[in-house]
Enzyme design. Sequence first.
Site, PDB file in Angstrom:
ATOM      1  N   SER A 127       1.001  -1.105   0.170  1.00 36.74           N
ATOM      2  CA  SER A 127       0.024  -0.039  -0.458  1.00 36.74           C
ATOM      3  C   SER A 127       0.664   1.308  -0.069  1.00 36.74           C
ATOM      4  CB  SER A 127      -1.136  -0.191   1.122  1.00 36.74           C
ATOM      5  OG  SER A 127      -1.335   1.350   1.628  1.00 36.74           O
ATOM      6  N   GLU A 129       0.457   3.201   1.963  1.00 40.35           N
ATOM      7  CA  GLU A 129       0.022   4.230   2.941  1.00 40.35           C
ATOM      8  C   GLU A 129       1.687   3.425   4.051  1.00 40.35           C
ATOM      9  OE1 GLU A 129      -1.956   6.135   4.807  1.00 40.35           O
ATOM     10  OE2 GLU A 129      -3.294   6.266   4.054  1.00 40.35           O
ATOM     11  N   TYR A 151      -1.920   0.671  10.090  1.00 38.96           N
ATOM     12  CA  TYR A 151      -2.150   0.192   8.933  1.00 38.96           C
ATOM     13  C   TYR A 151      -1.662  -0.344   8.390  1.00 38.96           C
ATOM     14  CZ  TYR A 151      -4.188  -0.528   4.341  1.00 38.96           C
ATOM     15  OH  TYR A 151      -3.684  -1.029   2.720  1.00 38.96           O
TER      16      TYR A 151
END
Length: 322
Positions: A127, A129, A151
């Site tokens: 991801s 992120e 996350y």
Amino acid sequence: MPRALITGITGQDGSYLAEELLERGYEVHGLVRRVALEDSRHRLARLHGCLDRLTLHAASLESFASLYKAIETVAPDELYHLAAQSFVSYSFEDAFSTFQTNIDGTHFVLEAVRQTHPQCRVYFAGSSEMFGNAAESPQSETTRFSPRSPYGISKVTGYELARNYREAYGMFVSSGILFNHESPRRGFEFVTRKISSHVAGIVHGRTKELRLGNLDAQRDWGFAGDYVQAMWLMLQQSEPRDYVVATGETHTVREFCELAFARANLNWEDYVTTDPNFYRPAEVHTLLGDARKAREELGWAPRVTFQELVDMMVDHDLEAME
């Protein structure tokens, strides 16, 4: 006929990937929680268009035994590990379950493949992120990770697990570092679907306002249907590698609002208010991907534009609410 196994097949990416693989002549299997099989009408809604061509197996990312049994039974040529707790805001509320699902689940999948079918090619869903507040922009495969959420931390750990299994055991494991990708199948808790569904709700008189957090957050948004093609391409290469998948364009949440409301002939400023409760404890302000490696080595490029993506999501929600 090649055989593929998808974890997270009931999600946005899993459903698009299942359709993509079926069109390419694959035998497609999916791992789902047992409760999904018991409540197929709702929990398998994204798969209704192709459900009769899939084989589903009950398993849980929290249970190594169930994953081992399913992977041993299916004996896949390719495994796409998409399942995760993927809502960033929720990861702040319950970091423990996010770590358990995303880290332990990834470890269990990789180890089950190693013990049962080590020749299987594995895709790990990374991801953007993972980059968090990166020191450089745009972000590429060589950019240092600086995650700003539980996350993001869990995905960095999963990424390193995937790399370690590739290097330590010689397994074919590729990671896709996918930037934000959306669609009409996105969950309602995500900001893009929250916006498109509220536009439809306002048009049909079911709600009067939309409360959002940081309107200045910038993201690299693409269409999920395009991005699953990159996943497949990664596992068709001669060597396993990691790839950033992105559009190379950045837009703010405010821009998404402007276009979404304009699609319904509304002025977004009449309905949108900011709410501090929707700000993250640690904000990620700008994510912008450099997907040159994917373009050059995979021959991949996004097809759906940002404007087309917003229109697609709003049109779908307007029609669904009618």
